[in-house]
Structure formats: structure tokens, C-alpha cells
Design an enzyme around this catalytic site. Sequence first.
Site, PDB file in Angstrom:
ATOM      1  N   LYS A 123      42.387  41.740  36.843  1.00  0.00           N
ATOM      2  CA  LYS A 123      42.572  42.122  38.248  1.00  0.00           C
ATOM      3  C   LYS A 123      41.249  41.875  38.972  1.00  0.00           C
ATOM      4  O   LYS A 123      40.258  42.548  38.720  1.00  0.00           O
ATOM      5  CB  LYS A 123      42.976  43.592  38.381  1.00  0.00           C
ATOM      6  CG  LYS A 123      43.394  43.952  39.804  1.00  0.00           C
ATOM      7  CD  LYS A 123      43.863  45.376  39.903  1.00  0.00           C
ATOM      8  CE  LYS A 123      44.481  45.633  41.283  1.00  0.00           C
ATOM      9  NZ  LYS A 123      43.602  45.257  42.389  1.00  0.00           N
ATOM     10  N   ASP A 125      38.427  41.770  41.774  1.00  0.00           N
ATOM     11  CA  ASP A 125      37.935  42.738  42.753  1.00  0.00           C
ATOM     12  C   ASP A 125      37.363  41.975  43.945  1.00  0.00           C
ATOM     13  O   ASP A 125      36.173  41.670  44.002  1.00  0.00           O
ATOM     14  CB  ASP A 125      36.860  43.605  42.084  1.00  0.00           C
ATOM     15  CG  ASP A 125      36.371  44.728  42.986  1.00  0.00           C
ATOM     16  OD1 ASP A 125      37.050  44.998  44.000  1.00  0.00           O
ATOM     17  OD2 ASP A 125      35.328  45.318  42.682  1.00  0.00           O
TER      18      ASP A 125
END
Length: 406
Positions: A123, A125
Amino acid sequence: METFDGVNVVVTGVIDGLSRDMAETLLRQAGAHVQRAVTGTTAVLVCGGKVGNRKKSDAERLGVRIMPWTDAQEILSGNDDPESSLADAPATKTVVSHREVGAMLCKKADELPSGEEWLFEMKWDGYRGVVHLDGLGGVRIDSRQGNDMTEQFAVVAAELAGRLKRQAIIDGELVALDAEGHSNLERLGSGHVSFMAFDLLELDGFDLRSRPLVERREQLERLLDDPAWALVGRSPTFPDGEPLLAYAAEHKLEGIVAKKKASRYREGSRSDDWLKIKIRPRQEFVVVGYTDGEGARAATAGALVLAITDPGAEKPQTLLHCGMVGTGGGDKEWAALIASLVPDVTTEFRVKHTMSRPDQARTTWVTPDAVVEVEFQRWTKDGMLWHPSLKGVRTDKAIDDVVREG
């Protein structure tokens, strides 16, 4: 005719929803020499709907072959290059000019899914970015909300424009990577920015959104398969999520994403086909005020007063107070954020809160148009944040989208 290679072609009419420029681009990629007017050297006049009589009559007078766009499309789809023809995919032609794309979103999951039907990614950022390439050197980078971020990330746009002469829509994340290749929202303003691509929505006029994710990823891998890229990369995928999640936890990263291999691209919606598994809760909040600073923070603020929107309220939306954040972020980021806030005493009347009188007295209420991302340990029973930490300012999020996620 089996190929357009070396053939002089003129295009006229409305080409099945495409712009004429895009139809000409597809023909050039197939090797054709595109002309603007029908002359004695023209071999084929490719016609869409609403054909102008002038070019058609010139073609008939000069004995030029007149070909409907559907016949030309069959020749183009016979191209041996699967990346440009997509002959094996029942794709739909789309308009090439820029259109707003609603990015597909992930649902929050508490447990990691397992099984061969899943792929896993880190994921990232950063800021979600949807890249539009017109095949002619034009590039636009949109935020998740459809706002133009091209100028903000001009270095990425310049590399895409210079290296990728294809019409495409690519979904990904704009990130700032550290020496270990980890993304960090706080570093995004440093100027060291990259684009990590993870999906391909359109390519050379073909709509890929209905194709399975694994097919879209294969096309994306081929499209960006060039070691010379400096700022553009492909987000790696992994077949097993457990070691990736363990790695994210070990390095204190935000989490990972799980995607079904067969998933279609569902614009602007959250689907069980895409899941996000976070290591520590983290989401966006609306800044509704700030408290006076002390010591090193005397010139900026002590803490930000945070809220989320109440999705069930009438507009103007009610804001639900959920605590304050006074740690995290850098001094320059705090100073810039506070300087951008506009005092507005009416905001207090939009915020549902149980703040003490002393806290209210030291709060400067502001126009609720700034969004920040905050990491925290958990939600308390009364809906407050426990041990929050500021991670960065979000310019790509709309206030109406800032609701409680977990």
C-alpha cells in the site's frame, strides 16, 4: 488488403466515437502514411459516419479505395502486436480526449484474504494519480477527485510525455521513496517524486476496464517494460500476502492491498475485489481549528482540531469532532498548514463536540477545507482518536469523502 504498412491513407467522418486524431494515430502505428487531403497518391479513404461529400467525391473521381472504419478496424486488430491490437479481447473503443476517471477504491479489511485468486501489493503512501496520455505527447495527471496535478508533478509528466508515445490511461500512486524504496507521504513535498503504476484502464483507444486484472497488468508490464525509466515504475505484485504483511509490519509501513486476479475496474466505487489491510489505523480528517502553540510551536499551533463528516446530515454537512493531533509532521509543514487556514467562527456551529470550556477557549476555528492524514492506535468508545500522529496534508481529498473508515 492485409496491412496498412506503407499505405497512403486519408481519414474522414466520425470514427466510432474516436477523435479523428486518434484514428489517424492508430493507422500510423500500423505503418500507414496519413494524409489530410485526397490526392493522386492516396490509396485508401477510411470513412466513419457523417462523411463529408467533398473527400468522398474526390476519392471516387481518382479511383481511391473507400473503406468503412469497421473494415479498417479488422485490419488493425490483425496486427501481430498484442499490446496494440488486443485482438483476443472483446474491447470497446472509447473517446481519446481527456475524460474524468473515478478511481477504483479499496474496502478496509481486518483479515488478510488467502487463495490463488488473489494478488498482493504494497500500500503506497502518497497521492493517487490517474495519468492520461493522448499518444501525441500530451499528458495530464489527475487526482482521485479529478483535479489537475500535472503542474505539481511536472517532472513525472515530462518523463511520461518524452518516453511514452501511446494513448493510455494509467492508474497509480505518486510517491516519494526513501533509500530502501519505502514511500513516505511526509517526503512528498521534497521534490523527489516517482509514479508507481498499478493498473491500465485504456490503451490505444481500447477500453480495458472490463478485462480481468491479470490481463490489464500484463499489458501494463509490457507498456512500461523499459529499464531507462527514471521516475516511473510498476508496483510489484506478490502471490502470497502473509510475508508481505509481515514485511510491512517490520518496517512500520502503512499496510498492503489485496486484489482479485479476475477483478474488473469499477470506476469510483469500493469493491470487495480490492481490499486494504492496514498495520496501524490511518485515515483522513478535516481540520476545523487549531489550539495556541507553546515553546517551539508558539508561532504555529499546539494541535489541530480534527473532525469527520456526518454522512447522514443535511448540507451544509455536520462535522463530528474526533480529537486533536499535536505530534508528527515537520515544523515547516505545520507552519505552512497553519498559514493556509482561514479563521471562521461559524465553523464551531457545524461541529458536534463535547470539548471542555478551556479547550474551546484556546481554539481558533477555521474554514473546514483542509484535509490531513493521521495515523493512530485505535478509536475510543466515544469516537475519539487514541495516540494520533500527523502524517501529512492531503490536497487530493474532498471534504465530503472524509468519513470514519473503521
